[in-house]
Design a protein around this motif. Sequence first.
Motif, PDB file in Angstrom:
ATOM      1  N   ALA A 202       0.647  -0.867  -0.444  1.00 39.73           N
ATOM      2  CA  ALA A 202      -0.202  -0.433   0.110  1.00 39.73           C
ATOM      3  C   ALA A 202       0.872   1.545  -0.042  1.00 39.73           C
ATOM      4  N   LEU A 203       1.856   1.277   0.799  1.00 43.25           N
ATOM      5  CA  LEU A 203       3.118   2.177   1.197  1.00 43.25           C
ATOM      6  C   LEU A 203       3.563   2.305  -0.198  1.00 43.25           C
ATOM      7  N   ASN A 204       3.977   1.475  -1.300  1.00 42.63           N
ATOM      8  CA  ASN A 204       4.856   1.762  -2.649  1.00 42.63           C
ATOM      9  C   ASN A 204       4.109   1.858  -3.632  1.00 42.63           C
ATOM     10  N   ASN A 205       2.212   2.446  -3.343  1.00 46.52           N
ATOM     11  CA  ASN A 205       0.996   2.286  -4.314  1.00 46.52           C
ATOM     12  C   ASN A 205       0.253   3.410  -4.078  1.00 46.52           C
ATOM     13  N   LEU A 206       0.955   4.100  -3.189  1.00 47.62           N
ATOM     14  CA  LEU A 206      -0.473   5.262  -2.705  1.00 47.62           C
ATOM     15  C   LEU A 206      -1.411   6.260  -4.051  1.00 47.62           C
ATOM     16  N   ALA A 207      -0.766   6.515  -4.875  1.00 52.63           N
ATOM     17  CA  ALA A 207      -1.207   7.518  -6.066  1.00 52.63           C
ATOM     18  C   ALA A 207      -1.977   6.152  -6.867  1.00 52.63           C
ATOM     19  N   PRO A 208      -1.015   5.366  -7.020  1.00 54.70           N
ATOM     20  CA  PRO A 208      -1.690   4.606  -8.023  1.00 54.70           C
ATOM     21  C   PRO A 208      -3.066   3.968  -7.871  1.00 54.70           C
ATOM     22  N   LEU A 209      -3.314   3.847  -7.032  1.00 51.94           N
ATOM     23  CA  LEU A 209      -4.510   3.247  -6.133  1.00 51.94           C
ATOM     24  C   LEU A 209      -5.191   4.459  -5.420  1.00 51.94           C
ATOM     25  N   GLY A 210      -5.407   4.835  -5.496  1.00 50.95           N
ATOM     26  CA  GLY A 210      -5.339   5.787  -4.759  1.00 50.95           C
ATOM     27  C   GLY A 210      -6.208   6.007  -3.293  1.00 50.95           C
ATOM     28  N   LEU A 211      -4.987   5.631  -2.985  1.00 46.10           N
ATOM     29  CA  LEU A 211      -4.821   5.131  -1.508  1.00 46.10           C
ATOM     30  C   LEU A 211      -4.792   6.754  -0.666  1.00 46.10           C
ATOM     31  N   LEU A 212      -5.250   6.877   0.422  1.00 49.20           N
ATOM     32  CA  LEU A 212      -5.642   7.994   1.306  1.00 49.20           C
ATOM     33  C   LEU A 212      -5.240   7.483   2.822  1.00 49.20           C
ATOM     34  N   GLY A 213      -4.994   8.715   3.496  1.00 42.89           N
ATOM     35  CA  GLY A 213      -4.523   8.174   5.203  1.00 42.89           C
ATOM     36  C   GLY A 213      -3.478   9.284   6.216  1.00 42.89           C
ATOM     37  N   VAL A 214      -3.150   9.064   6.722  1.00 44.49           N
ATOM     38  CA  VAL A 214      -3.153  10.285   7.993  1.00 44.49           C
ATOM     39  C   VAL A 214      -1.480   9.572   9.126  1.00 44.49           C
ATOM     40  N   LEU A 215      -0.783  10.249   9.202  1.00 47.58           N
ATOM     41  CA  LEU A 215       0.103   9.605   9.948  1.00 47.58           C
ATOM     42  C   LEU A 215       0.427  10.855  10.742  1.00 47.58           C
ATOM     43  N   VAL A 216       0.605  10.486  12.197  1.00 48.28           N
ATOM     44  CA  VAL A 216       1.075  11.419  13.667  1.00 48.28           C
ATOM     45  C   VAL A 216       2.221  10.838  14.152  1.00 48.28           C
ATOM     46  N   GLN A 217       2.981  12.502  13.618  1.00 49.28           N
ATOM     47  CA  GLN A 217       4.441  12.435  14.615  1.00 49.28           C
ATOM     48  C   GLN A 217       4.308  13.750  16.015  1.00 49.28           C
ATOM     49  N   ILE A 218       5.093  12.794  16.998  1.00 52.31           N
ATOM     50  CA  ILE A 218       5.668  13.178  17.739  1.00 52.31           C
ATOM     51  C   ILE A 218       7.111  13.243  17.534  1.00 52.31           C
ATOM     52  N   ASP A 219       7.324  14.724  18.077  1.00 53.51           N
ATOM     53  CA  ASP A 219       8.596  15.401  18.718  1.00 53.51           C
ATOM     54  C   ASP A 219       9.482  15.256  17.388  1.00 53.51           C
ATOM     55  N   GLY A 220       8.461  15.023  16.020  1.00 53.38           N
ATOM     56  CA  GLY A 220       9.131  14.553  14.908  1.00 53.38           C
ATOM     57  C   GLY A 220       9.100  13.110  14.380  1.00 53.38           C
ATOM     58  N   GLU A 221       8.874  12.573  15.278  1.00 50.39           N
ATOM     59  CA  GLU A 221       8.645  10.207  15.257  1.00 50.39           C
ATOM     60  C   GLU A 221       7.752  10.011  14.996  1.00 50.39           C
ATOM     61  N   VAL A 222       7.735   9.342  13.965  1.00 53.79           N
ATOM     62  CA  VAL A 222       5.989   8.916  13.254  1.00 53.79           C
ATOM     63  C   VAL A 222       5.339   7.870  14.842  1.00 53.79           C
ATOM     64  N   CYS A 223       4.516   8.047  15.270  1.00 55.97           N
ATOM     65  CA  CYS A 223       4.178   6.977  16.496  1.00 55.97           C
ATOM     66  C   CYS A 223       2.808   6.541  15.838  1.00 55.97           C
ATOM     67  N   GLY A 224       2.021   6.649  14.482  1.00 50.45           N
ATOM     68  CA  GLY A 224       1.365   5.914  14.135  1.00 50.45           C
ATOM     69  C   GLY A 224       0.555   6.644  13.036  1.00 50.45           C
ATOM     70  N   PHE A 225      -0.396   5.617  12.067  1.00 53.17           N
ATOM     71  CA  PHE A 225      -0.741   6.006  10.697  1.00 53.17           C
ATOM     72  C   PHE A 225      -1.780   5.513  10.466  1.00 53.17           C
ATOM     73  N   ALA A 226      -2.963   5.836   9.690  1.00 50.07           N
ATOM     74  CA  ALA A 226      -4.048   5.391   9.501  1.00 50.07           C
ATOM     75  C   ALA A 226      -4.017   5.428   8.385  1.00 50.07           C
ATOM     76  N   LEU A 227      -4.577   4.553   7.837  1.00 52.59           N
ATOM     77  CA  LEU A 227      -4.404   4.618   5.729  1.00 52.59           C
ATOM     78  C   LEU A 227      -5.835   3.733   4.995  1.00 52.59           C
ATOM     79  N   GLY A 228      -5.916   3.975   4.285  1.00 50.36           N
ATOM     80  CA  GLY A 228      -7.172   2.683   4.080  1.00 50.36           C
ATOM     81  C   GLY A 228      -7.665   3.827   1.885  1.00 50.36           C
ATOM     82  N   SER A 229      -8.803   3.355   1.697  1.00 52.44           N
ATOM     83  CA  SER A 229      -9.133   2.958   0.325  1.00 52.44           C
ATOM     84  C   SER A 229     -10.782   2.842  -0.078  1.00 52.44           C
ATOM     85  N   ARG A 230     -10.932   3.550  -1.778  1.00 52.71           N
ATOM     86  CA  ARG A 230     -12.042   3.853  -2.370  1.00 52.71           C
ATOM     87  C   ARG A 230     -12.967   2.271  -2.013  1.00 52.71           C
TER      88      ARG A 230
END
Length: 301
Positions: A202-230
């Motif tokens: 999924a992360l390697n094909n975000l744009a081609p597959l129209g995937l959407l999501g958000v990530l949360v950074q705490i003090d510059g470090e990613v600590c969580g993410f949510a990702l999905g599709s149509r």
Amino acid sequence: MFNRLKPEDYAGLCKHFELHNYPLCEYSLASVIIWNHCQYDVAWKTDGDLLLLAETDLKPPAARRLLMPLPAPLRAVAPAELAAVSARNRRDPFYYIPGCYVEPNRAALEKLFTIAEQPGFMDYIYGTRDLAELAGHKYSKKRNLIAQFRKNTAALRKVEVQPITAKNSGLCLSVLDRWSHDPEAGARLEMLNCERKAIIAALNNLAPLGLLGVLVQIDGEVCGFALGSRLSRDTFVLNFEKALDNFKGLYQFLDNELAKSLPANYVFINKESDLELPGLAKAKESYYPVRKERSYTLTLK
């Protein structure tokens, strides 16, 4: 002859997924592609105006099954047509047939198929606005957990929410590494290799597959993410949601931020099934689904 499904097929097959009304998460084309080659291989072919998708298990006896045919342009598929499709394809059974198709057609289907519910494959569907606003008494615990997260990270930590893009998607891999190797996580957080493969796909094909999501950074470090599709014109599928346990309320915060970030056309969010896991079912019920969609198999008599 069936063709092996590849990410490059997405654009050409999209027309079969634009207007369908099958509410189960298995009918997200992007989701089918990213989970391919994990526990099963997916192949496709056209049969007249129908698109047929077939899953074949990777492990012996390598059983094959069909998904509900997807016509383009959209039209109804009658039970007799389903039976003819199965007969032309080794009498393969159909899996992931949504209840909204089975119930109004049950009498006709029972004459042709053996119908069985798929335990653990009932999808939970929520109102996007409900998850974005968390209004009312029933969501008070969720609001309190988010408030605790904000309070605990306000003094010394900087919290940022960003859309997942091709530029920052690689940062999500660090969450996978830490999440799966956290010594305090325990067996409940062990990540299956197939799920990791699907997330990387999924992360390697975000744009081609129209995937959407958000990530949360705490003090510059990613600590969580949510990702999905149509899934359909009005429904988004939450395919993956991963967060570290270091911060109480992070999952609730992440869930809320994703709902707020979605385009307005996504009136509903499908959070997939509970796999008959009591803890997962309890967590899904705690967000008060507006609907639960059952899944069935159809085996030709």
